[in-house]
Write a protein that holds these residues in place. Structure first.
Motif, short mmCIF file in Angstrom:
data_model
loop_
_atom_site.label_atom_id
_atom_site.label_comp_id
_atom_site.label_asym_id
_atom_site.label_seq_id
_atom_site.Cartn_x
_atom_site.Cartn_y
_atom_site.Cartn_z
N VAL A 1 18.28 -9.77 4.91
CA VAL A 1 18.97 -8.79 4.07
C VAL A 1 18.18 -8.64 2.78
O VAL A 1 17.95 -9.62 2.06
N ARG A 2 17.77 -7.43 2.48
CA ARG A 2 17.02 -7.14 1.26
C ARG A 2 17.89 -6.29 0.34
O ARG A 2 18.32 -5.19 0.72
N GLU A 3 18.16 -6.81 -0.86
CA GLU A 3 18.97 -6.09 -1.84
C GLU A 3 18.07 -5.72 -3.02
O GLU A 3 17.52 -6.58 -3.68
N TYR A 4 17.94 -4.43 -3.26
CA TYR A 4 16.98 -3.93 -4.24
C TYR A 4 17.49 -4.12 -5.66
O TYR A 4 18.69 -4.08 -5.92
N GLY A 5 16.54 -4.31 -6.57
CA GLY A 5 16.88 -4.49 -7.97
C GLY A 5 17.17 -3.17 -8.68
O GLY A 5 16.88 -2.09 -8.17
N ALA A 6 17.72 -3.29 -9.88
CA ALA A 6 18.13 -2.10 -10.63
C ALA A 6 16.95 -1.19 -10.95
O ALA A 6 17.08 0.04 -10.93
N ARG A 7 15.77 -1.77 -11.23
CA ARG A 7 14.63 -0.94 -11.58
C ARG A 7 14.21 -0.05 -10.41
O ARG A 7 13.95 1.15 -10.59
N ASP A 8 14.15 -0.63 -9.20
CA ASP A 8 13.78 0.17 -8.03
C ASP A 8 14.82 1.24 -7.73
O ASP A 8 14.48 2.37 -7.37
N LEU A 9 16.08 0.89 -7.86
CA LEU A 9 17.14 1.85 -7.56
C LEU A 9 17.16 2.98 -8.58
O LEU A 9 17.48 4.13 -8.24
N GLN A 10 16.82 2.68 -9.81
CA GLN A 10 16.76 3.73 -10.82
C GLN A 10 15.60 4.68 -10.53
O GLN A 10 15.73 5.90 -10.68
N ALA A 11 14.47 4.13 -10.10
CA ALA A 11 13.31 4.96 -9.79
C ALA A 11 13.51 5.76 -8.52
O ALA A 11 13.04 6.90 -8.40
N ASN A 12 14.21 5.17 -7.55
CA ASN A 12 14.40 5.84 -6.26
C ASN A 12 15.72 5.37 -5.66
O ASN A 12 15.76 4.37 -4.93
N PRO A 13 16.83 6.06 -5.95
CA PRO A 13 18.13 5.63 -5.42
C PRO A 13 18.18 5.59 -3.89
O PRO A 13 19.02 4.91 -3.32
N ASP A 14 17.27 6.31 -3.24
CA ASP A 14 17.25 6.39 -1.77
C ASP A 14 16.24 5.41 -1.17
O ASP A 14 15.82 5.59 -0.03
N ILE A 15 15.87 4.36 -1.90
CA ILE A 15 14.80 3.48 -1.47
C ILE A 15 15.12 2.75 -0.16
O ILE A 15 14.22 2.51 0.66
N ALA A 16 16.38 2.39 0.05
CA ALA A 16 16.73 1.69 1.28
C ALA A 16 16.51 2.58 2.50
O ALA A 16 15.96 2.15 3.52
N ARG A 17 16.95 3.85 2.40
CA ARG A 17 16.73 4.79 3.51
C ARG A 17 15.23 4.98 3.75
O ARG A 17 14.78 5.02 4.89
N GLN A 18 14.45 5.09 2.66
CA GLN A 18 13.01 5.31 2.81
C GLN A 18 12.36 4.14 3.52
O GLN A 18 11.58 4.34 4.47
N GLU A 19 12.65 2.91 3.09
CA GLU A 19 12.01 1.77 3.74
C GLU A 19 12.47 1.64 5.20
O GLU A 19 11.68 1.28 6.07
N PHE A 20 13.73 1.96 5.47
CA PHE A 20 14.23 1.96 6.85
C PHE A 20 13.42 2.92 7.72
O PHE A 20 12.98 2.57 8.82
N ARG A 21 13.19 4.13 7.23
CA ARG A 21 12.46 5.13 8.00
C ARG A 21 11.00 4.74 8.18
O ARG A 21 10.42 4.95 9.26
N VAL A 22 10.39 4.17 7.14
CA VAL A 22 9.00 3.71 7.26
C VAL A 22 8.90 2.64 8.33
O VAL A 22 8.04 2.70 9.23
N LEU A 23 9.77 1.63 8.26
CA LEU A 23 9.71 0.54 9.22
C LEU A 23 10.00 1.02 10.64
O LEU A 23 9.37 0.55 11.60
N ARG A 24 10.93 1.94 10.78
CA ARG A 24 11.24 2.45 12.12
C ARG A 24 10.02 3.13 12.73
O ARG A 24 9.71 2.93 13.91
N ALA A 25 9.32 3.94 11.93
CA ALA A 25 8.14 4.63 12.45
C ALA A 25 7.00 3.66 12.75
O ALA A 25 6.31 3.78 13.77
N LEU A 26 6.79 2.69 11.88
CA LEU A 26 5.72 1.73 12.09
C LEU A 26 6.02 0.82 13.28
O LEU A 26 5.12 0.46 14.05
N HIS A 27 7.27 0.41 13.42
CA HIS A 27 7.66 -0.43 14.56
C HIS A 27 7.46 0.33 15.86
O HIS A 27 6.99 -0.23 16.86
#
Length: 294
Positions: free
Chosen positions: A56-82
């Protein structure tokens, strides 16, 4: 780590039940996850009795402020790479601020027994990554330009010299933008039995020139394995990828700039920080010398 409280069993159970209904949380333990996220390994028992380990990866406030959709983005990246059969964790679930993936065996290696083999495998991974058609990653942002110069540049890491050189150079036009990991360093690579088992932490993924990843990897290899590893990695990547390495000094300077104003905040052991500062200076000097010769 972020200095946050440990993830609570209640929150972990809630996340897991979104994609493993009826699973029982058996145990959890923290994982090293850099400075931007809280990372927790969990072991669950499924309804039919089978055990499964997840991260389980829980993003910090700085990353969420820069990109509130960061969890969805990393999910999509990993899905495509996998799906492309790269050694990355399979993603299972995401929600705002959190991502759940499979648990990958292995540990980071900062002093590997066979450094030459590790360097070759790192180069091979990046060559494979950069060969994937970037059309699969159209949702990724372009690689960001360097941040504006602060009021007080970090002259302990030659920030003004780096910025002055970059300002005199035209940003190379990439004829082959690719998907970038964005933070290639030994802490984001897992090994088991001398074999690269996974590349993790894709929150900085972007689209851009492949040499952006190469420059960052070169600097990190210099920090931990020395100049011989840096050159071996560069040669191996050039052969495997066929990339034009002419503008590599530009990307070396971009990689060096990323540490300015940050290195002193990482709480490193004094001897390690001193070594990294010395090697950073050598890296910058080498890039500047190559630029002067062209």
């Amino acid at each position: 780590m972020l200095g946050q409280a440990a993830a609570t069993p209640t929150n972990l159970t809630r996340l897991i039940h979104h994609f493993r209904s009826g699973a029982l949380l058996v145990r959890s333990w923290p994982l090293a996850g850099g400075v931007s996220a809280r990372v927790t390994a969990v072991e669950i028992r499924l309804a039919h009795g089978q055990a499964e380990r997840l991260v389980v990866r829980e993003y910090g406030a700085r990353d969420l402020q820069a990109n509130p959709d960061i969890a969805r983005q990393e999910f999509r990246v990993l899905r495509a790479l996998h799906a492309a059969h790269l050694p990355v964790p399979q993603p299972h679930y995401f929600e705002t601020g959190a991502l759940v993936t499979e648990f990958m065996e292995g540990q980071p290696e900062f002093e590997p027994a066979d450094g030459a083999s590790c360097v070759r495998q790192m180069a091979a991974f990046l060559a494979r990554l950069h060969a994937i058609p970037p059309t699969r990653f159209s949702f990724l942002r372009p690689l960001a330009l360097p941040s504006p110069c602060p009021r007080q540049p970090d002259e302990s890491l030659s920030e003004s010299r780096i910025r002055d050189a970059l300002n005199r150079l035209d940003t190379p036009l990439s004829t082959r933008p690719v998907v970038l990991h964005g933070d290639v360093w030994p802490g984001n690579i897992l090994w088991s039995g001398g074999r690269l088992t996974a590349v993790i932490d894709w929150e900085d993924a972007a689209r851009g020139d492949p040499l952006a990843d190469v420059g960052n990897a070169r600097l990190e290899l210099l920090f931990f394995l020395g100049v011989k590893a840096l050159h071996a990695f560069t040669s191996e990547y050039a052969v495997l990828s066929g990339a034009n390495m002419t503008v590599l000094p530009h990307w070396d300077l971009r990689a060096a700039l990323r540490l300015c104003g940050r290195l002193g905040d990482w709480g490193l052991e004094q001897g390690l920080e001193r070594q990294m500062r010395q090697r950073h200076q050598e890296f910058v000097d080498g890039a500047l010398e190559q630029i002067q010769q062209t």
